[in-house]
Design an enzyme around this catalytic site. Structure first.
Site, PDB file in Angstrom:
ATOM      1  CB  SER A 169      76.007 -71.392  -8.205  1.00 22.45           C
ATOM      2  OG  SER A 169      76.098 -70.750  -7.120  1.00 22.45           O
ATOM      3  CG  ASP A 226      71.714 -74.113  -1.946  1.00 19.00           C
ATOM      4  OD1 ASP A 226      71.880 -73.266  -1.364  1.00 19.00           O
ATOM      5  OD2 ASP A 226      72.053 -74.301  -2.971  1.00 19.00           O
ATOM      6  CG  HIS A 253      73.148 -70.890  -4.162  1.00 15.95           C
ATOM      7  ND1 HIS A 253      73.332 -72.625  -3.784  1.00 15.95           N
ATOM      8  CD2 HIS A 253      73.721 -70.690  -4.640  1.00 15.95           C
ATOM      9  CE1 HIS A 253      74.382 -72.515  -4.411  1.00 15.95           C
ATOM     10  NE2 HIS A 253      74.673 -71.398  -5.198  1.00 15.95           N
TER      11      HIS A 253
END
Length: 379
Positions: free
Chosen positions: A45, A347, A350
């Site tokens: 990610s 978040d 991240h």
């Protein structure tokens, strides 16, 4: 570090639901003077630019498809786990390339000859069976091995003859990672002890090294291998694993020391593996990217880089670090900061575009690449 009171933006904000294909899947032809014929990225990610967006997952990762993800640079969710660009975006920009199209977000007839991004949010380095055999749930059924298979499936469309492939791939840039973070995140958040997870590290490194050898077997001769960022500084780790013991925290920056020690152990073994690969394959140019070193300086001296909130997530579910495992960013009831550029954490796990930009500057123009990224284009 004190945090500003969060404010929730109006959810009545309208933005265009533009298809990723119209944004990314554009055939781009490069001239012989360009640094590389193509750039290929593998990872999770931290560098996904839209692949998970096209995978039907039931996990919290699906929330990346909603506002406010992508709000800063794109004004709509692109599938990036940030408010805007991620590190690979800044790397390709530095070399004068458009953003890499995500492999799954494009039609079958898309021309990927100038590069593609295989990274998937939630992906592991180790084969997914390793975790399912140990009753460890996964966010997504994707590993570095699966991404290599995608590359091998795509390869015949990239070049015609063996000679063409050798020339094309030997001059292309391969970015192998960052990957491996989920191999530790997933078991830890499911209650596996840190001591047990530390036993996974050599296998993660072996997997990354094996992936590099596979790509070399396909003709890769220019390869960037990034290490892990300091997970012990994330709002998720600080929320889930903090204990009322001052010795748990690094006195220099306030991060959770033993989890960053885990990351540094991974990074130490990874650096040694890259050195070994270089010895075994002297014809290949390896660049070791120290994402950890470029990241940790932000936590050591946040205000020097313009950050007013060191650990609190910009987007999350309230609590001391604005992270709540039951209310992730973009889920009903989430809380959003007024200015992501003042935050390192986006978040909970991240980072914000502003933080990624600073990390990217360190590895592109600073001293956090060994050797310099630009050594790959020096003649």
């Amino acid at each position: 570090m004190a945090s500003h009171p969060p404010s929730l933006r109006s959810h009545g904000l309208l933005y265009l639901n533009i298809l990723l294909c119209s944004f990314f899947c554009i055939s781009v032809t490069h001239s012989m003077s360009d640094p590389f014929p193509a750039i290929f990225n593998f990872g999770d990610s931290l560098s996904d630019t839209g692949n998970l967006k096209r995978i039907n997952v039931s996990s919290v990762l699906r929330l990346v498809n909603r506002f406010p993800y992508g709000e800063t640079s794109f004004n709509y969710p692109t599938g990036r786990f940030s408010d805007g660009r991620v590190i690979i975006d800044f790397v390709v920009e530095a070399f004068g390339y458009p953003y890499l199209p995500p492999y799954l977000a494009c039609p079958d007839d898309t021309d990927f000859q100038s590069g593609v991004n295989f990274a998937v949010g939630g992906a592991t380095a180790i084969n997914t069976a390793f975790f399912t055999d140990r009753n460890i749930s996964l966010f997504v059924n994707n590993s570095l091995f699966d991404q290599l298979q995608w590359f091998e499936t795509l390869k015949p469309s990239l070049c015609d003859t063996e000679q063409d492939c050798n020339e094309y791939l030997s001059e292309s840039l391969f970015v192998l990672g960052e990957v491996g973070g989920n191999d530790y995140n997933l078991p830890l958040i499911q209650g596996v002890s840190l001591e047990k997870v530390l036993q996974f590290v050599p296998k993660v490194i072996e997997t990354i090294s094996s992936a590099a050898k596979v790509l070399i077997g396909h003709g890769a001769k220019k390869m960037v291998v990034p290490n892990l960022i300091p997970l012990g500084c994330s709002a998720l780790y600080l929320t889930l694993f903090s204990r009322p013991n001052e010795t748990d925290f690094d006195p220099l920056n306030g991060c959770l020391k033993r989890y960053n020690d885990m990351v540094m152990y991974h990074n130490k073994l990874l650096k040694e593996a890259v050195k070994q690969l270089q010895m075994e394959h002297p014809q290949v140019q390896f660049v070791y990217n120290d994402w950890y070193g470029s990241s940790i300086r932000l936590y050591n001296s946040p205000r020097s880089f313009g950050f007013l909130n060191t650990f609190r997530a910009c987007c999350g579910g309230k609590g001391p670090y604005n992270f709540n495992p039951n209310i992730w960013c973009s889920a009903p009831g989430f809380n959003l900061c007024s200015d992501p550029s003042e935050y390192i954490d986006w978040d909970g796990i991240h980072l914000t575009e502003a933080a990624y930009h600073q990390i990217a500057n360190g590895v592109i123009y600073g001293s956090y690449s060994m050797p310099s990224l630009f050594s790959l284009i020096e003649v």
